[in-house]
Design an enzyme around this catalytic site. Structure first.
Site, mmCIF file in Angstrom:
data_model
loop_
_atom_site.group_PDB
_atom_site.id
_atom_site.type_symbol
_atom_site.label_atom_id
_atom_site.label_comp_id
_atom_site.label_asym_id
_atom_site.label_seq_id
_atom_site.Cartn_x
_atom_site.Cartn_y
_atom_site.Cartn_z
ATOM 1 N N LEU A 56 50.269 55.658 50.435
ATOM 2 C CA LEU A 56 49.915 54.253 50.221
ATOM 3 C C LEU A 56 50.341 53.865 48.812
ATOM 4 O O LEU A 56 50.125 54.630 47.868
ATOM 5 C CB LEU A 56 48.405 54.040 50.383
ATOM 6 C CG LEU A 56 47.857 52.638 50.105
ATOM 7 C CD1 LEU A 56 46.702 52.321 51.045
ATOM 8 C CD2 LEU A 56 47.380 52.469 48.674
ATOM 9 N N ASP A 105 37.123 38.603 43.698
ATOM 10 C CA ASP A 105 36.357 37.608 42.956
ATOM 11 C C ASP A 105 34.872 37.710 43.282
ATOM 12 O O ASP A 105 34.494 38.021 44.406
ATOM 13 C CB ASP A 105 36.885 36.216 43.312
ATOM 14 C CG ASP A 105 36.455 35.173 42.307
ATOM 15 O OD1 ASP A 105 36.062 35.548 41.184
ATOM 16 O OD2 ASP A 105 36.502 33.981 42.649
ATOM 17 N N HIS A 150 31.301 43.969 37.155
ATOM 18 C CA HIS A 150 32.645 44.562 37.121
ATOM 19 C C HIS A 150 32.582 46.055 37.472
ATOM 20 O O HIS A 150 33.455 46.581 38.152
ATOM 21 C CB HIS A 150 33.276 44.377 35.741
ATOM 22 C CG HIS A 150 33.550 42.937 35.407
ATOM 23 N ND1 HIS A 150 34.129 42.067 36.304
ATOM 24 C CD2 HIS A 150 33.328 42.206 34.281
ATOM 25 C CE1 HIS A 150 34.251 40.869 35.746
ATOM 26 N NE2 HIS A 150 33.771 40.922 34.519
HETATM 27 C C1 IPE Z 1 35.998 39.542 39.074
HETATM 28 O O1 IPE Z 1 35.136 38.515 39.382
HETATM 29 C C2 IPE Z 1 37.404 39.166 38.761
HETATM 30 C C3 IPE Z 1 37.922 39.675 37.475
HETATM 31 C C4 IPE Z 1 38.588 38.908 36.653
HETATM 32 C C5 IPE Z 1 37.751 41.072 37.077
HETATM 33 P P1 IPE Z 1 34.704 37.366 38.350
HETATM 34 O O2 IPE Z 1 34.469 37.952 37.005
HETATM 35 O O3 IPE Z 1 35.709 36.258 38.407
HETATM 36 O O4 IPE Z 1 33.315 36.896 38.984
HETATM 37 P P2 IPE Z 1 32.741 35.404 39.115
HETATM 38 O O5 IPE Z 1 33.822 34.553 39.711
HETATM 39 O O6 IPE Z 1 32.350 34.971 37.743
HETATM 40 O O7 IPE Z 1 31.568 35.554 40.030
HETATM 41 MG MG MG Z 2 35.858 34.461 39.395
#
Ligand code: IPE
Ligand code: MG
Length: 222
Positions: free
Chosen positions: A113, A2, A19
């Site tokens: 893994l 996140d 991303h």
């Molecule tokens: C990446 O972080 C999680 C995914 C769904 C790919 P976020 O997109 O939730 O980032 P924030 O929470 O808005 O900072």
């Molecule tokens: Mg998020």
């Protein structure tokens, strides 16, 4: 994983840049996990609830999945990584779904893994599906409903072939599980880090492992 959006926002960049950088963090983490001898790593890449994001962001995420799969697959295969998925990735459309299945098939015999990617995954949905499967088996007379126990449920979860979940790490300072491996986390050690996911690296990974190593696991005993 996140914090991609916040990482981008802090830099005045579009969310997709976060991303993209998050995918680099995945590479670093995977390498660190292999070095540490981790048996299985599950990454929560896309939740059942992430469809609530804009069409543009969903398209970006799908594009990145495809791009990184293409770019990394040979190396993953060479490094002995076995790729598998939980969730309902077929919802991403036949093209991506086909590529994911081919990637899983190509790495199926690897055993260094297991990289388990949660795609269109929701733990409540997984558990509801498990209940459906068991109910149908009971209706069909294959099992006795009174005999449904913890082990019987575990056998029909998507994680049935994976080792027990030991450590669950969430980045970005949020302190919730957000529908991730709820059943499996019953006795997992939880680590919450303030770091945004794109800033995650081998040091952060090893730090989480150190926290885990310092925990006393009693599993309800004393
Ligand atoms: C990446 O972080 C999680 C995914 C769904 C790919 P976020 O997109 O939730 O980032 P924030 O929470 O808005 O900072
Ligand atoms: Mg998020």
């Amino acid at each position: 994983m996140d914090g991609n959006g916040r990482w981008a926002k802090k830099r005045g960049l579009p969310r997709v840049a976060g991303h993209r950088e998050g995918a680099e963090a995945v590479r670093r983490t995977l390498k660190a996990a292999v070095v540490a001898g981790v048996e299985c790593l599950t990454l929560y890449a896309f939740s059942s609830e992430n469809w609530r994001r804009s069409e543009e962001e969903v398209t970006d995420l799908k594009g990145l999945m495809r791009f990184y799969l293409e770019r990394e697959l040979d190396e993953l295969a060479r490094e002995g990584v076995k790729l598998r998925f939980i969730g309902e990735p077929s919802a991403f459309g036949p093209e991506l779904w086909e590529r994911l299945q081919l990637a899983a098939a190509k790495t199926a015999d690897n055993d260094k893994l297991t990289l388990n990617v949660a795609l269109n995954y929701g733990s409540q949905q997984e558990i509801a599906r498990a209940a459906q499967i068991l109910a149908q088996e009971a209706v069909d007379g294959v099992i006795d409903s009174a005999a449904i126990d913890v082990a019987a449920v575990e056998k029909v979860l998507q994680t049935a072939e994976l080792p027990p979940l030991d450590l669950l790490v969430r980045t970005s300072g949020e302190m919730r599980l957000s529908n991730f491996l709820l059943w499996q986390a019953a006795y997992a050690e939880l680590v919450f880090l303030d770091l945004l996911w794109p800033d995650f690296d081998a040091d952060a990974f090893n730090g989480a492992l150190d926290q885990f190593a310092g925990r006393q696991r009693r599993f309800g005993g004393r």
